[in-house]
Design a protein around this motif. Sequence first.
Motif, short mmCIF file in Angstrom:
data_model
loop_
_atom_site.label_atom_id
_atom_site.label_comp_id
_atom_site.label_asym_id
_atom_site.label_seq_id
_atom_site.Cartn_x
_atom_site.Cartn_y
_atom_site.Cartn_z
N THR A 1 -3.28 2.61 18.09
CA THR A 1 -3.88 0.90 17.72
C THR A 1 -4.57 1.56 15.69
O THR A 1 -5.08 2.19 15.74
N GLU B 1 3.52 -1.95 8.14
CA GLU B 1 3.80 -1.84 7.14
C GLU B 1 4.97 -0.67 7.53
O GLU B 1 6.04 -0.57 7.07
N SER C 1 -2.47 2.39 13.38
CA SER C 1 -1.08 2.88 12.86
C SER C 1 -0.84 2.29 11.41
O SER C 1 0.12 3.85 10.84
N GLY C 2 -0.83 0.82 11.52
CA GLY C 2 -0.35 0.67 10.55
C GLY C 2 2.02 0.26 10.59
O GLY C 2 2.21 0.69 9.90
N LYS C 3 1.82 0.14 11.18
CA LYS C 3 2.99 -0.66 12.90
C LYS C 3 3.98 -1.38 11.27
O LYS C 3 5.42 -0.98 11.35
N PRO D 1 0.98 -0.89 0.09
CA PRO D 1 -0.03 -0.44 -0.21
C PRO D 1 0.92 1.68 0.07
O PRO D 1 1.85 0.95 0.51
N GLU D 2 0.05 2.25 -0.55
CA GLU D 2 1.22 3.68 -0.41
C GLU D 2 1.15 3.72 1.57
O GLU D 2 0.10 4.16 1.94
N LEU D 3 2.25 4.49 1.76
CA LEU D 3 2.41 4.63 2.68
C LEU D 3 1.49 6.27 2.81
O LEU D 3 1.65 6.87 2.39
N MET D 4 1.43 6.40 4.61
CA MET D 4 0.65 7.54 5.17
C MET D 4 2.14 7.92 5.61
O MET D 4 3.18 7.66 5.88
N TRP E 1 1.35 -11.77 6.66
CA TRP E 1 1.71 -10.55 6.37
C TRP E 1 3.25 -10.53 5.82
O TRP E 1 3.54 -10.52 4.74
P1 ADP Z 1 -1.15 -1.62 14.08
O1 ADP Z 1 -0.04 -2.48 14.07
O2 ADP Z 1 -0.22 0.07 14.32
O3 ADP Z 1 -2.27 -1.41 14.79
P2 ADP Z 1 -1.05 -2.17 12.01
O4 ADP Z 1 0.01 -2.82 11.58
O5 ADP Z 1 -2.09 -3.75 12.28
O6 ADP Z 1 -1.70 -1.34 12.80
O7 ADP Z 1 -2.88 -1.68 10.08
C1 ADP Z 1 -3.66 -1.65 10.88
C2 ADP Z 1 -4.58 -2.12 8.91
O8 ADP Z 1 -4.15 -1.09 8.51
C3 ADP Z 1 -3.88 -3.46 8.18
O9 ADP Z 1 -5.01 -3.78 7.80
C4 ADP Z 1 -3.35 -2.70 7.73
O10 ADP Z 1 -2.96 -3.42 6.36
C5 ADP Z 1 -3.16 -1.54 7.22
N1 ADP Z 1 -2.41 -1.00 6.12
C6 ADP Z 1 -1.44 0.26 7.31
N2 ADP Z 1 -0.10 0.90 6.32
C7 ADP Z 1 -1.65 0.96 5.40
C8 ADP Z 1 -1.40 1.90 4.10
N3 ADP Z 1 -0.02 3.11 4.14
N4 ADP Z 1 -2.36 2.05 3.61
C9 ADP Z 1 -4.09 1.28 3.54
N5 ADP Z 1 -3.66 0.48 4.42
C10 ADP Z 1 -2.50 0.47 5.66
#
Ligand code: ADP
Length: 739
Positions: free
Chosen positions: A223, A229, A225-227, A194-197, A261
Amino acid sequence: MYAEVIVDLSAEAVDKRFSYAVPEGMALTPGMLVTVPFGPRTLDGFVVGIKDQCSLDPSRVKPITKLARHEPVVLPELMELADWMHDRYLCNLVDALRLMIPSELRGGRVREKTRRYAALALEGDALEQFIASNPRAKKQLEIVEQLKAGPLETAGLDSAALKALEKKGAVVISAQETRRTPTALADERRTVDPELMPGQARAVETLTAALDGGGRFLLHGVTGSGKTEVYIRLIRQALHLGRTAIVLVPEIALTPQMVSWLHGRFGADAAVLHSALSPGERFDEWRRIRSGEARVVIGARSAIFAPIQNIGCIIVDEEHESSYQSDHRPRYDAREIAWKRAQTHGAVLVLGSATPSIATYMRTERGVRPENRLELIELRQRVKNRPLPEVEIVDLRGEFDKGNRSIFSERLAIELQACLDGGHQAMLFINRRGHSTFVSCRKCGYVVKCDQCDVSMTYHQSEENLRCHYCGNTMAPPKKCPNCGSVYIKYFGAGTQKVEAEVARLFPKARVARMDIDTTQRKDAHQQILDAFRRGETNVLVGTQMIAKGLDFPNVTLVGVVAADMTLNLPDYRSVERTFQLITQVAGRAGRADLPGKVILQTYEPEHYGIRCAAAQDYRAFYTRESAGRRLAMYPPFSVIMRVVFASKSSDSARNAAEAAEKALDAWVTEQDLHEDVLQLRAAEAPISLLRGEFRWQLYLKLYFRADADAFAERLRALADEAPEGVKGELEVNPVNMI
Ligand code: ADP
Ligand code: ZN
Ligand code: ZN
């Protein structure tokens, strides 16, 4: 030549290097596993040194019996690490060395799994001639016919006939090694990035830059936040630079998504190490890592010892989890080992969490010495700027006044109904398993306790019995009070089974599943429960803290915390911190995709700061308050807590041992003039005074953080080892729990 060997026997008396002669022609290097004679026995041993002289009389030095593998099983770096652990955790060297290899290697219990294949050795005329000259060997000819189509596994063929064919030169048999693939990795699929935030992109930039030279970071991300990724991009860059990675998760079975993942992105580069693998699977994964074939290791605590070289990054996800600390010898902390290995390799260390432990977060503050410091990276936004779930606190005292005797408040019942009506899913969290947490007599107040432990028994409805959650002891529920004979026996306190039963009773639309230790005994049971929930076959998941961690289900719109204060007042200085972490984490399971999330927090203590901060999902506020409280009360990290638990079948012996140790330590403190370092020193009954039939007393010690803790620990270890006959002494430094 002589080898110095540590024998595979954990006892202080043999915690030393023994000399053995190296037989002619045996190529030995440190780190190899051997078999040696030891007294009347034969033991495994680790070679820790090679020398060409021996101070003993050569005729008394016995030779090494056998070499287990022709390569060192413990890498030089890990040999050094074991030495360091020996000093740091006051364990026997062999205790540390054992962590470095799969237990299957010891005692030669598991081998490479090989399949044997049979193939024809003859063809054309030669083959026809063979057939013609053996007309009566029916079984052999049958096999020859079968093999005409190609080689076959020997397992399915008649072995006597096969042997005969081999002897006659008509068939050759070859062994081929196969690897067992853990189920978690079985389905291989590649996922696109996915494209990063923007926040993720900045984090990735900082972390990858540190691959050049190393660095230590705390990734604090709310929670969702996409850690993960961020971890993935960092690992990819490390691999790109020809380096490797270790990813630690609290428990593999509870983080199937993390595994899938990582596997989706790294395919066969990834290896999984954890305790639920079969011995063969674990051994095979270990070998894939050892050979350099797998370059990303994912695993729970002990995966930090993976025999991987040239590490680029080490990631510890959900770093606040207490499972990173071992609660038996050697009592190591995987985060500390990660720190150490990262330093050795010049690697990037990332500790990640939405709710970092107080001690970890404190290391990001200004003024912390560089060698102890972590750089803070924050992800304040959820992915796609989704809102954090809305949290509503429900005061259970009000429910009682309204006459509601159910374990569900009116608000939770309404929201659960709405959630189910909308076709969505809910998670209900309660941190106790079983049905009722204690059973007591209404007339005299008698509480049914385990006869082996000083704890109340929990009623389990599905098994129709009472169980002790500490020793596993079971008994039939009493029909009459054992104390006064009254028949008014009542069941109090709710656990997962009761919540499950209540959901089924009150919500006909619910298809409820339960996840706790009792429903996840079988191999892969976790995965089956979570898969069914993901597919929507179940729509309400009731669970203990097992459901609080990294799960990501897009259709979950409601999280109910049935008893938020259940763990708030335990006799442990971390009980508020743990409650805050649990609630924040479980709340974070709601609203992770396009549907907004809602959390209902039921509590008897709605004003408590732990509950308030968790409801606001405000880590900073919690940290500020909690760390100030710790400073005031001088709890860790402002102090160091140690204790020696003395356990014995005799209550008096346990007590006497603890009191004698107290006197001895006090005398030592006086003699060394260390009174200024000691905040507290006392012998007392342990919080659980009877456990598995043994009485427990403890010597409790609280030290200023700047005291020489190692010196105290060493003294305490000696006192533990000197416990009299019939008493076991065990030292714990900053123990995971204080039961
Ligand atoms: P955390 O561990 O911070 O709670 P996750 O790593 O589980 O968060 O990510 C939450 C969700 O967002 C997952 O389904 C992940 O695949 C998705 N995700 C992560 N980064 C992105 C992004 N840049 N764009 C879209 N979806 C994303
Ligand atoms: Zn009674
Ligand atoms: Zn018990």
